[in-house]
Scaffold this motif. Structure first.
Motif, PDB file in Angstrom:
ATOM      1  N   ASN A  48       1.035  -1.615 -11.111  1.00  0.00           N
ATOM      2  CA  ASN A  48       0.305  -0.469 -10.546  1.00  0.00           C
ATOM      3  C   ASN A  48      -1.150  -0.560 -11.007  1.00  0.00           C
ATOM      4  O   ASN A  48      -1.478  -0.209 -12.134  1.00  0.00           O
ATOM      5  CB  ASN A  48       0.942   0.838 -11.033  1.00  0.00           C
ATOM      6  N   TYR A  55       1.365   0.733   3.466  1.00  0.00           N
ATOM      7  CA  TYR A  55       2.267   1.285   2.460  1.00  0.00           C
ATOM      8  C   TYR A  55       3.603   0.554   2.509  1.00  0.00           C
ATOM      9  O   TYR A  55       4.025   0.073   3.553  1.00  0.00           O
ATOM     10  CB  TYR A  55       2.489   2.778   2.726  1.00  0.00           C
ATOM     11  N   PRO A  56       4.285   0.444   1.334  1.00  0.00           N
ATOM     12  CA  PRO A  56       3.960   1.049   0.038  1.00  0.00           C
ATOM     13  C   PRO A  56       2.987   0.250  -0.826  1.00  0.00           C
ATOM     14  O   PRO A  56       2.525   0.754  -1.844  1.00  0.00           O
ATOM     15  CB  PRO A  56       5.322   1.146  -0.636  1.00  0.00           C
ATOM     16  N   LYS A  71      -0.045  -0.414  -0.565  1.00  0.00           N
ATOM     17  CA  LYS A  71      -1.366   0.204  -0.692  1.00  0.00           C
ATOM     18  C   LYS A  71      -1.459   1.128  -1.894  1.00  0.00           C
ATOM     19  O   LYS A  71      -2.484   1.162  -2.585  1.00  0.00           O
ATOM     20  CB  LYS A  71      -1.694   0.971   0.589  1.00  0.00           C
ATOM     21  N   LYS A  72      -0.390   1.860  -2.175  1.00  0.00           N
ATOM     22  CA  LYS A  72      -0.468   2.842  -3.262  1.00  0.00           C
ATOM     23  C   LYS A  72      -0.524   2.169  -4.635  1.00  0.00           C
ATOM     24  O   LYS A  72      -0.885   2.803  -5.617  1.00  0.00           O
ATOM     25  CB  LYS A  72       0.693   3.819  -3.189  1.00  0.00           C
ATOM     26  N   TYR A  73      -0.167   0.868  -4.707  1.00  0.00           N
ATOM     27  CA  TYR A  73      -0.236   0.143  -5.977  1.00  0.00           C
ATOM     28  C   TYR A  73      -1.589  -0.526  -6.189  1.00  0.00           C
ATOM     29  O   TYR A  73      -1.863  -1.039  -7.272  1.00  0.00           O
ATOM     30  CB  TYR A  73       0.855  -0.925  -6.033  1.00  0.00           C
ATOM     31  N   ALA A 132       0.916   7.838   7.591  1.00  0.00           N
ATOM     32  CA  ALA A 132      -0.112   7.400   6.639  1.00  0.00           C
ATOM     33  C   ALA A 132      -0.534   5.985   7.002  1.00  0.00           C
ATOM     34  O   ALA A 132       0.248   5.049   6.895  1.00  0.00           O
ATOM     35  CB  ALA A 132       0.438   7.447   5.223  1.00  0.00           C
ATOM     36  N   ASN A 135      -5.056  12.539   6.256  1.00  0.00           N
ATOM     37  CA  ASN A 135      -4.497  12.960   4.981  1.00  0.00           C
ATOM     38  C   ASN A 135      -3.189  13.713   5.199  1.00  0.00           C
ATOM     39  O   ASN A 135      -2.820  14.044   6.335  1.00  0.00           O
ATOM     40  CB  ASN A 135      -5.503  13.841   4.239  1.00  0.00           C
TER      41      ASN A 135
END
Length: 511
Positions: A177, A194-195, A197-199, A422, A440
């Motif tokens: 992360n 995603y997912p 992207k969030k890392y 998203a 958002n």
């Protein structure tokens, strides 16, 4: 903005080598770029940096960064995270560490010392796997991943966090992360999907000496939408124009209990500049819709008690379609037997571009082969639940394979597929996919999709190319949502608030 997958990134590097730069130079430049990023962002004086290096070329980038940092007097430890380097390039740059102050630890033989170093580090550089990774991180790497997760250090990944799939954005197990990800030359798919992207944390694109012309000419299958693409929809208006100049849009939307969908889609269409908006809707909800928006004209539809549309109304609907330049169908339409018949007839008979949303999509899910008979541009705008119905799968499966499903469906049925969510994806039949960066979680409310459908249909009615209209409308829809979130909060913002944000947004673009 150019976005590449793993294969395309390798092709770009090969083109650069063919033009005269060596792979070793590219690796040296990548490691140096990572160090420049750290120096620009942080003070490194007196700080401890731990660099986790894999056995491939991503590890090689880390070895170069370690050497460059040591030359600056920074305390650096390299952890051989998954075995000694095995590529010639990585071996070469690893050998250059022997005359430096860099400390080297073998992670397999010094687990406790590695965990202690990671725990006390100020910065951790992740150079374990890179863009070629797929599958799950092996079990023997998990203690190291957990140590990084528990550390208070700033974590910087090179190219993409280890554990994330560069091409699909999948994370099928543990993943580093990162607070920052430094990628080289271009963005990669996984930075945006995603997912994964969030890392990634904050992503920075660092040049490593590849000519800009080579980058721009490199074939790609994913593009990040930019403001200029949305702005291209806002063409200057001819002083001698009239309402007919800007297209006639037919919106077949709304049903008893769903009048709001007709209101929001029509209001968004009017706000986005369509010359004439004709809303075809049941006579029973006309008073509700007309009291909320007065600009459209209406084609009123009457039904028998069993739900069958009267023949006069069927004729009126056909005449309205013949006069229209584009047709939006589905917002709040319902899924009864008569609705299904209407949707199938419109889709089969239309001579103008179609935007199919909401219940129109749900009808098509049970009559999917109709799409193969259509000879006009078709834009479908499903949310993940509707996409799951189209693909005969689950929402979870769609969310795990958004990119693949969007691309394959668009190609199979020759449609423009707008997969909302998203990072909304706009997939073309030719395989190109556009990823939207705006929007958002405050937009996750009933009615947001009706607003988007009306915007998109309006831009097509004004003569814009359907792909350009879809890409630009999604961007503007998300930007309006972001402005709402800043003004009202993600909790309190409403879909109708987004429509009210459009005048100010358009005014800025016109200027």
């Amino acid at each position: 903005m150019k976005v590449l997958d793993c294969k395309q990134s390798r092709e770009l590097e090969q083109s650069a080598v063919d033009s005269g730069i060596s792979y070793l130079e590219l690796m040296e430049n990548a490691g140096a770029a990572a160090v420049r990023f750290l120096r620009k962002k942080f003070s490194l004086s007196g700080r401890k940096v731990v660099i986790l290096c894999g056995k491939g070329n991503n590890g090689g980038d880390g070895f170069v960064a370690a050497r460059k940092l040591s030359e600056l007097g920074v305390a650096v430890m390299v952890v051989i995270a998954d075995g000694l380097p095995h590529t010639d390039l990585a071996k070469t740059v690893f050998s250059r560490l022997k005359d430096t102050s860099v400390k080297i630890l073998d992670g397999a033989e010094n687990g406790e010392r590695v965990e202690a170093a990671v725990s006390s580090a100020d910065f951790i550089m992740d150079a374990i796997y890179g863009t070629g990774f797929h599958g799950c991180a092996p079990d023997h790497m998990l203690p190291l991943f957990h140590a990084v997760q528990n550390s208070a250090a700033v974590v910087v990944s090179l190219d993409i966090p280890s554990g994330a799939n560069c091409d699909s954005g999948a994370v099928d197990g543990e993943c580093i992360n990162a607070d920052y990800t430094i990628t080289f030359s271009t963005l990669k798919n996984g930075h945006l999907i995603y997912p994964a992207k969030k890392y990634c944390g904050q992503v920075a694109v660092a040049p490593i000496g590849i000519d800009a012309n080579l980058i721009s000419s490199q074939k790609s299958s994913l593009e990040l939408t930019e403001l200029s693409q949305a702005q291209s929809l806002m063409k200057p208006r001819d002083p001698l124009s009239n309402k007919g100049t800007y297209g006639r849009l037919l919106c077949i939307c709304g049903s008893e209990g769903m009048a709001g969908a007709a209101v929001m889609s029509a209001k968004a269409a009017v706000r986005c500049g369509a010359g004439i908006v004709d809303v075809a809707l049941p006579r029973t909800i006309y008073p509700i819709v007309a009291s909320q928006i007065v600009e459209p004209v209406h084609t009123l539809l009457d039904y028998l008690p069993d739900g069958t549309m009267l023949s006069d109304s069927r004729s009126a609907l056909q005449k309205a379609l013949q006069k229209a330049k584009v047709c939006l169908i589905g917002c709040g339409l319902g899924c009864g037997k008569e609705t299904a018949r209407i949707v199938c007839e419109i889709v089969s008979d239309s001579k103008v571009p179609l935007i199919i949303d909401a219940d129109g999509i749900n009808v098509l899910a049970e009559n999917i082969n109709i799409l193969k008979t259509v000879r006009v541009p078709v834009v479908l705008t499903p949310h993940p639940g509707e996409m799951a119905r189209l693909m005969k799968t689950t929402v979870e499966d769609v969310q795990a394979h958004r990119f693949e499903y969007a691309r394959s469906f668009a190609a199979q049925y020759n449609v423009i597929l707008v997969l909302k969510g998203a990072g909304t994806l706009i997939a073309e039949p030719n395989g190109m996919v556009h990823l939207n960066p705006t929007g958002n979680a405050g937009m996750a409310k009933g009615g947001s999709g009706d607003v988007l459908a009306g915007m998109l249909a309006s831009f097509i009615a004004q003569g814009n190319d359907p792909v350009a209209a879809a890409v630009g409308a999604v961007y503007l829809h998300g930007e309006a949502g972001d402005r709402c979130a800043r003004r009202f909060s993600q909790y309190a913002m409403l879909p109708t608030d987004m429509i009210e944000m459009l005048p100010g947004l358009f005014l800025e673009l016109e200027r």
